[in-house]
Write a protein that holds these residues in place. Structure first.
Motif, PDB file in Angstrom:
ATOM      1  N   HIS A  55       0.764  -1.225  -0.155  1.00  0.00           N
ATOM      2  CA  HIS A  55       0.029   0.047   0.063  1.00  0.00           C
ATOM      3  C   HIS A  55       0.955   1.256   0.096  1.00  0.00           C
ATOM      4  N   ASP A  79      -9.509  11.251   5.364  1.00  0.00           N
ATOM      5  CA  ASP A  79     -10.315  12.304   4.472  1.00  0.00           C
ATOM      6  C   ASP A  79     -11.711  12.047   4.023  1.00  0.00           C
ATOM      7  N   GLU A 105     -16.200   5.750   2.984  1.00  0.00           N
ATOM      8  CA  GLU A 105     -17.011   5.155   2.191  1.00  0.00           C
ATOM      9  C   GLU A 105     -18.326   4.449   2.989  1.00  0.00           C
ATOM     10  N   ILE A 158     -10.923  -1.845  -5.136  1.00  0.00           N
ATOM     11  CA  ILE A 158      -9.976  -1.304  -5.579  1.00  0.00           C
ATOM     12  C   ILE A 158      -9.219  -2.131  -6.389  1.00  0.00           C
ATOM     13  N   ALA A 172     -11.935  -0.610  -0.235  1.00  0.00           N
ATOM     14  CA  ALA A 172     -11.893   0.676   0.330  1.00  0.00           C
ATOM     15  C   ALA A 172     -12.691   0.954   1.313  1.00  0.00           C
ATOM     16  N   TRP A 175     -10.521   6.699   3.012  1.00  0.00           N
ATOM     17  CA  TRP A 175      -9.539   7.311   2.386  1.00  0.00           C
ATOM     18  C   TRP A 175      -8.664   8.160   3.430  1.00  0.00           C
ATOM     19  N   ARG A 185      -3.062  10.443  -1.499  1.00  0.00           N
ATOM     20  CA  ARG A 185      -4.473   9.838  -0.957  1.00  0.00           C
ATOM     21  C   ARG A 185      -4.486   8.562  -1.170  1.00  0.00           C
ATOM     22  N   ARG A 186      -4.642   7.446   0.147  1.00  0.00           N
ATOM     23  CA  ARG A 186      -4.674   6.244  -0.108  1.00  0.00           C
ATOM     24  C   ARG A 186      -5.779   5.474   0.441  1.00  0.00           C
ATOM     25  N   PRO A 187      -6.301   4.619  -0.126  1.00  0.00           N
ATOM     26  CA  PRO A 187      -7.398   3.695   0.476  1.00  0.00           C
ATOM     27  C   PRO A 187      -7.197   3.069   1.909  1.00  0.00           C
ATOM     28  N   THR A 223      -8.027  -0.311   3.665  1.00  0.00           N
ATOM     29  CA  THR A 223      -8.551  -1.765   3.329  1.00  0.00           C
ATOM     30  C   THR A 223      -8.696  -2.334   4.760  1.00  0.00           C
TER      31      THR A 223
END
Length: 737
Positions: free
Chosen positions: A603, A614, A617, A623, A634, A637, A645-647, A649
């Protein structure tokens, strides 16, 4: 509310040396839910009450106080009972080992806890036989042919049902059982029966191993295996505390608590006869740590005693001159010049196969690194630059504009392919390098490889055992250049940091507007004062604490306080629970700061990275990776400190903690505009802790709490100086037993 309840663990939320936090559900003695709406518990189980490694699926009989916490999820009310037990008993249900093995081991992909538990409930003890005999039909009847084949394929890695059942019977937890099986294979039961004290080497405590040995194997108090192992247990405990050797008196005092004074002489003699320990000049060395430390000394010493210049001095001077001009142009200034010490550091790297560059925060170590890497490249060297933590490696790469990696990444991905003879190893933040990691690193590089250690020996010692940089700086034969001229920041922060580093208490005003301030307050006022300071400028403020779990000023407590005060009404990050068939609170809120606690290479997130949530969901979003592969779902975030900006999990979620407050250890090597430090009596508080915390700040540092505790910590010797290690002596004297 005073509760007595049997709980099955559903999820491990947090682990630390002090306690483990897990969520669980109330069950009956047969493992079924206590009721249709069985109570959901969030348990903080102190390590002092845990008789085994705490794992998902275990059953715990708990007594203590619970506090119901109610919140809304998907339009209906959910109550989670926060539980801190005063007594805890581990219940070992039949079959739980195999359920957890099948549902957690990567050998069985797609076998979750629901399927594994269904197999056990329908087949019982026959499940072991089906797996051992590779009988697919009974398994297929429960989970289908495809899943049954996955089970059989994975079982070939274990193929030791008798040992697994026996280990559960005698009370070994699954994690320990798997370690033993990995090492001893089909001989696992015989090896443990022959000497149950072998379990000490796998991390079992003396109390647990001794109880097991006497309960299941009738080992007498004066048994040779027991007495020799007791000395080993003392040395293991010392190693866990950071020492690689012990004074005789210390060993005797600790040993008397385990076996009694009447057995001291026999135990010490037997331990030497069994080669559990080596004795030299009154000091005791466990065999493993001694071999490791001696090997590190040999591998470093072979690079001493002679020069091996990469180029002549005139070329180094010319390169420095060119770099000064380029740096001045890049910074848009005129007259950029290196300090004399910075020049000396570059010359040392060019001249010697082993060199150490030390210095405090802001003295230009990174600038020297840029010069050194450029010079090494010009001289045809293959550079391998690295740091212990992922975040430190990332900062190193950004600062030098060249590739950098973690030490773990180097050992995993680079070292197995071999290094060329013209290689150079650069280890930044080397103060964090323990003796075990130093050994792994040095044994995989060629003797021709040049080594450059860079760090600050006045910062915190390694979390792991031994000392590397701290020991080497005292070895006269090791070329070392110390940078002392502060460049990043000056004024009172630098002056205060230097005073604390040298054991002197600095002058600090008691006003919150000062660049370096101390706000005295009582213990019960610390957390509130920290919160009030944080909210003044949360975007630029980082709270740094000494401990993760213990006390009102620990990162856990301060994070909870900040969340209640600042994010109580913010949207919650929820996670679906298969067992309860509804969403449950993960403990994170929209907009909150978060900390990653381990490296997640897939990741692109590093241990120690900070960010903020941020977005969340409402429905988990699939993803898809760059090659079209599934990367999970996801849940939310995060914008991380590198701007990406990364999900989030489920895998990422398990590595996250709240980040309002983090420990000084996690922040080592980082900088923040404004730092707030709660000061309280903590076992790990010394001058290096305060020095490291203060030097994380660029603009302001505010210490809050007990000024007398802080002063005593500064004026006392740092804990690193109290670690008993032999590396420096081995380097100086070529000592060998």
């Amino acid at each position: 509310m005073n509760d007595v309840v049997l709980v099955r663990i559903q999820r491990i939320r947090r682990r630390s040396a002090a306690a483990t936090v897990f969520s669980g559900i109330a069950i009956n003695e047969d493992g079924s839910r206590a009721s249709e709406d069985a109570l959901q518990y969030a348990v903080t189980l102190p390590s002092s009450l845990a008789v085994a490694e705490i794992e998902k699926g275990q059953w715990w009989f708990l007594r203590g106080n619970s506090v119901p916490t109610t919140y809304m999820v998907d339009g209906y009310q959910v109550t989670e009972h926060r539980f801190v037990p005063s007594n805890a008993e581990l219940r070992r249900p039949s079959g739980e080992h195999i359920v957890q093995l099948l549902s957690t081991s990567p050998a069985f992909p797609g076998i979750g806890e629901v399927k594994a538990r269904r197999l056990w409930e329908q087949l019982g003890e026959k499940l072991y036989d089906c797996l051992d005999r590779m009988e697919i039909e009974p398994l297929s009847a429960v989970v289908g042919t495809e899943t049954a084949q996955v089970l059989l394929d994975g079982w070939r890695q274990y193929d030791n049902a008798d040992a697994l059942r026996w280990f559960q019977h005698v009370g070994l937890d699954l994690r320990l059982s798997r370690k033993i099986l990995d090492v001893y294979g089909t001989n696992a039961m015989d090896c443990v029966r022959a000497d149950p004290y072998r379990l000490l080497a796998f991390g079992m405590s003396w109390t647990a191993a001794d109880t097991l040995a006497q309960k299941h194997f009738d080992i007498a108090p004066d048994d040779e295996r027991r007495l020799a192992a007791a000395v080993e247990a003392v040395m293991y405990h010392a190693f866990d505390a950071g020492h690689t050797c012990c004074e005789r008196g210390e060993v005797e005092e600790a040993l008397a608590k385990l076996v009694g004074r009447s057995f001291l002489a026999s135990a010490l003699t037997l331990a030497q006869e069994h080669h559990c320990v080596l004795v030299n000049a009154g000091r005791f060395h466990a065999l493993g740590p001694y071999i490791i430390e001696q090997r590190v000394a040999e591998l470093l010493r072979c690079r001493l005693g002679s020069e091996n210049p990469l180029t002549n001095g005139k070329d180094v001077e010319d390169y420095l001159s060119r770099f000064e001009q380029e740096e001045a142009s890049e910074l848009g200034i005129s007259g950029f010049k290196f300090s004399a010490a910075q020049c000396d550091a570059v010359f040392a790297v060019a001249k010697f196969p082993l060199a150490i560059i030390t210095g405090g925060a802001g003295v230009g170590k990174t600038t020297v690194l840029k010069v050194v890497e450029g010079l090494l490249e010009d001289c045809g060297q293959q550079i391998y630059a690295m740091a212990l933590s992922g975040r430190a490696a990332k900062r190193l790469a950004e600062a030098t504009k060249r590739t950098a990696m973690t030490i773990a990444g180097f050992l995993r991905n680079v070292a197995p392919r071999g290094l060329p003879n013209n290689s150079a190893l650069i280890v930044d933040e080397a103060s964090m390098l323990d003796i075990l990691l130093a050994h792994r690193l040095l044994t995989v590089i060629p003797e021709s490889c040049r080594i450059i250690f860079i760090g600050d020996p006045y910062q915190l010692p390694p979390i792991g055992p031994g000392l590397t940089l701290h020991a080497l700086v005292s070895v006269s034969a090791v070329p070392r250049v110390e940078l002392t001229e502060t460049q990043r920041f000056g004024g009172v922060i630098a002056e205060g940091a230097l005073a604390i580093r040298d054991g002197r208490w600095p002058s600090m005003p008691h006003i919150s507007s000062a660049a370096l301030a101390f706000l005295p307050c009582t213990a019960d006022q610390i957390s509130t004062t920290v919160l009030n300071l944080y909210v003044v400028d949360p975007a630029n403020t980082q709270v740094l604490t000494f401990t993760r779990q213990r006390g009102a000023a620990s990162s856990r407590s301060l994070n909870a306080l900040c969340q209640r005060s600042l994010a109580a009404t913010s949207p919650r990050l929820l996670l679906w629970s298969d067992e309860r068939e509804r969403k449950e609170d993960t403990g994170f809120r929209l907009g909150e700061p978060v900390l990653c606690t381990r490296n997640l290479y897939k990741h692109a997130i590093q241990n120690g990275s900070l960010g903020h949530i941020d977005a969340i969901e409402e429905t988990p979003k699939p993803i898809i990776g760059t090659n079209g592969e599934s990367m999970g779902l996801a849940l939310a975030w995060v914008i991380w400190d590198d701007g990406e900006r990364r999900p989030v999990t489920e895998e990422v979620l398990d590595a996250l903690e709240l980040g309002y407050a983090v420990t000084v250890h996690k922040a080592q090597g980082s900088q923040f505009p404004r730092v707030v430090v709660p000061v309280y009596a903590a076992r790990n508080l010394d001058r290096t802790m305060l020095y490291t915390a203060i030097t994380r700040a660029k603009q302001q540092v505010i210490l809050v709490g007990d000024i007398n505790v802080a002063r005593r910590a500064v004026e006392a010797l740092p804990y690193a100086s109290l670690r008993r290690v032999a590396l420096a002596e081995m380097m100086e004297t070529n000592a060998c037993l």
